[in-house]
Design a protein around this motif. Structure first.
Motif, short mmCIF file in Angstrom:
data_model
loop_
_atom_site.label_atom_id
_atom_site.label_comp_id
_atom_site.label_asym_id
_atom_site.label_seq_id
_atom_site.Cartn_x
_atom_site.Cartn_y
_atom_site.Cartn_z
N GLU A 57 34.26 93.67 71.18
CA GLU A 57 34.79 95.02 71.31
C GLU A 57 34.90 95.39 72.79
OE1 GLU A 57 33.69 99.50 69.88
OE2 GLU A 57 32.96 97.82 68.69
N GLY A 58 36.03 95.98 73.15
CA GLY A 58 36.26 96.37 74.53
C GLY A 58 36.86 95.28 75.40
N ASP A 59 36.97 94.06 74.89
CA ASP A 59 37.56 92.95 75.64
C ASP A 59 39.08 93.15 75.68
OD1 ASP A 59 38.15 90.44 76.80
OD2 ASP A 59 38.14 89.43 74.84
N PRO A 60 39.69 93.08 76.89
CA PRO A 60 41.16 93.16 76.96
C PRO A 60 41.82 91.97 76.27
CG PRO A 60 40.18 93.43 79.13
CD PRO A 60 39.08 93.03 78.19
N THR B 248 47.41 73.88 71.19
CA THR B 248 47.54 73.35 72.55
C THR B 248 48.91 73.58 73.14
OG1 THR B 248 48.07 71.17 71.65
CG2 THR B 248 45.76 71.58 72.22
N ASP B 249 49.92 73.72 72.30
CA ASP B 249 51.29 73.93 72.82
C ASP B 249 51.71 75.40 72.85
OD1 ASP B 249 51.43 74.24 70.06
OD2 ASP B 249 53.28 73.10 69.84
N ALA B 250 50.77 76.31 72.55
CA ALA B 250 51.08 77.74 72.54
C ALA B 250 51.05 78.30 73.96
CB ALA B 250 50.06 78.49 71.68
N CYS B 251 51.83 79.35 74.15
CA CYS B 251 51.82 80.08 75.43
C CYS B 251 51.10 81.41 75.19
CB CYS B 251 53.23 80.34 75.92
SG CYS B 251 54.13 78.85 76.35
N TRP B 252 50.14 81.71 76.02
CA TRP B 252 49.46 82.99 75.92
C TRP B 252 49.05 83.46 77.30
CZ3 TRP B 252 46.95 78.45 74.77
CH2 TRP B 252 45.71 78.21 75.37
N ALA B 253 48.83 84.76 77.39
CA ALA B 253 48.43 85.38 78.65
C ALA B 253 47.02 85.93 78.49
CB ALA B 253 49.38 86.52 79.01
N VAL B 254 46.21 85.69 79.50
CA VAL B 254 44.84 86.23 79.51
C VAL B 254 44.90 87.60 80.18
CG1 VAL B 254 42.49 85.87 80.34
CG2 VAL B 254 43.85 83.91 79.56
N ASP B 255 44.44 88.62 79.49
CA ASP B 255 44.52 89.99 79.98
C ASP B 255 43.21 90.48 80.58
OD1 ASP B 255 47.21 90.27 79.03
OD2 ASP B 255 46.41 90.46 77.01
N ARG B 256 42.23 89.62 80.70
CA ARG B 256 40.92 90.01 81.25
C ARG B 256 41.00 90.18 82.74
NH1 ARG B 256 40.02 85.88 77.67
NH2 ARG B 256 39.16 86.69 75.76
#
Length: 125
Positions: A62-65, A117-125
């Motif tokens: 909870e609260g994690d971007p 492994t082939d997915a694209c994602w952005a880390v918002d932290r």
């Protein structure tokens, strides 16, 4: 320990990678475009769709971007993302993925606990 996941609105019955897509499709078909899944380890997985594209977010606590699936190079934006509180959102297409891909991402995360492994994602932290 193996992580189990539940759809918040469904109560304590866990979903598996084999049953989660049926649950998501049923919710989307009934007009519930926002779904939150919660894991036994306290993580949350959000799926918000406009029926063509979806925002998929994975939060550690909870609260994690958190982090979210992206579609690099996608142009424009899409609206029609209706949240359970009635809010209507619009997102850049690069911050959402086609709904078929979103289903695959959710299925993978529920089954393995991590992005493909082939997915694209952005880390918002």
């Amino acid at each position: 320990m193996i992580e189990s996941w539940v759809v918040d609105a469904s109560g304590p019955v866990p979903v598996s990678s084999k049953t989660v897509l049926e649950a998501l499709r049923s919710r989307v078909n009934s007009g519930r475009l926002e779904t939150w899944l919660t894991s036994s380890s306290g993580r949350s997985l959000a799926f918000v769709t406009n029926t063509k594209r979806a925002m998929v977010m994975l939060l550690e606590e909870e609260g994690d971007p958190g982090e979210h699936a992206v579609d690099p190079g996608a142009q424009g934006s899409s609206d029609g993302f209706v949240l359970s509180n009635g809010q209507h959102d619009q997102y850049p297409d690069e911050d959402t993925v086609p709904i078929g891909e979103a289903f695959e991402l959710v299925e993978q995360i529920i089954g393995t606990g991590s992005w493909p492994t082939d997915a694209c994602w952005a880390v918002d932290r």
